[in-house]
Design a protein around this motif. Sequence first.
Motif, PDB file in Angstrom:
ATOM      1  N   GLU A  18       0.813  -1.224   0.000  1.00  0.00           N
ATOM      2  CA  GLU A  18       0.000   0.000   0.000  1.00  0.00           C
ATOM      3  C   GLU A  18       0.840   1.266   0.000  1.00  0.00           C
ATOM      4  N   HIS A  48      -6.449  -4.038   4.504  1.00  0.00           N
ATOM      5  CA  HIS A  48      -7.509  -3.357   3.760  1.00  0.00           C
ATOM      6  C   HIS A  48      -6.928  -2.313   2.801  1.00  0.00           C
ATOM      7  N   ALA A  52      -7.054  -2.417  -1.436  1.00  0.00           N
ATOM      8  CA  ALA A  52      -7.450  -1.240  -2.219  1.00  0.00           C
ATOM      9  C   ALA A  52      -6.335  -0.855  -3.187  1.00  0.00           C
ATOM     10  N   GLU A  60      -6.283  -3.245  -6.112  1.00  0.00           N
ATOM     11  CA  GLU A  60      -7.410  -2.948  -7.008  1.00  0.00           C
ATOM     12  C   GLU A  60      -7.114  -1.705  -7.851  1.00  0.00           C
TER      13      GLU A  60
END
Length: 172
Positions: free
Chosen positions: A124, A154, A158, A161
């Motif tokens: 991330e 989480h 994201a 994606e």
Amino acid sequence: MAKKTALVVVDMLNPYDFEDAEKLAANVEPTIEPIRELLARSGDNDDEIIYVNDNYGDWNSSQEELTQRALDGECPDVVEPILPPDGSAFVLKARHSIFYGTPLDYLLHEREIDHLILAGQVTEQCILYSALDAHVRHYDVTVPRKAVAHIHEHLAEAALEMMERNMGAELA
């Protein structure tokens, strides 16, 4: 014409001495074998192997010093199995993206590479920003899900994606 590929291993020479390091190290452990498999496959395919690593603010550091610092750090068991193989390129970075302030783009052009496989940490953060910078430079990007580690699951989901939808990255 076939794509010329480089496996780019991001920030795996890490002493794990920061906030959330324990959480990250736990998520790095399952990536070790997939990264080892990617390294072996890249070697077998004559793909370039490039390690890009944070310099942790030490502008006098080298690959050898960063390796030793990581091996002397909190989690040598997740560092030792995926040390840079002989002959792999090594690029220092200061911030999140593998491209920001580094000679990586020049190296990739010099070696006529147009496809990057990104492995390492943190999904991330550095992986996401590196995928974006690769995309805007017109590189094809693959991110093997099992070869990237996160701190916050989480946010990692994201980020993956976003890489797939917004940057056309292949999630393998």
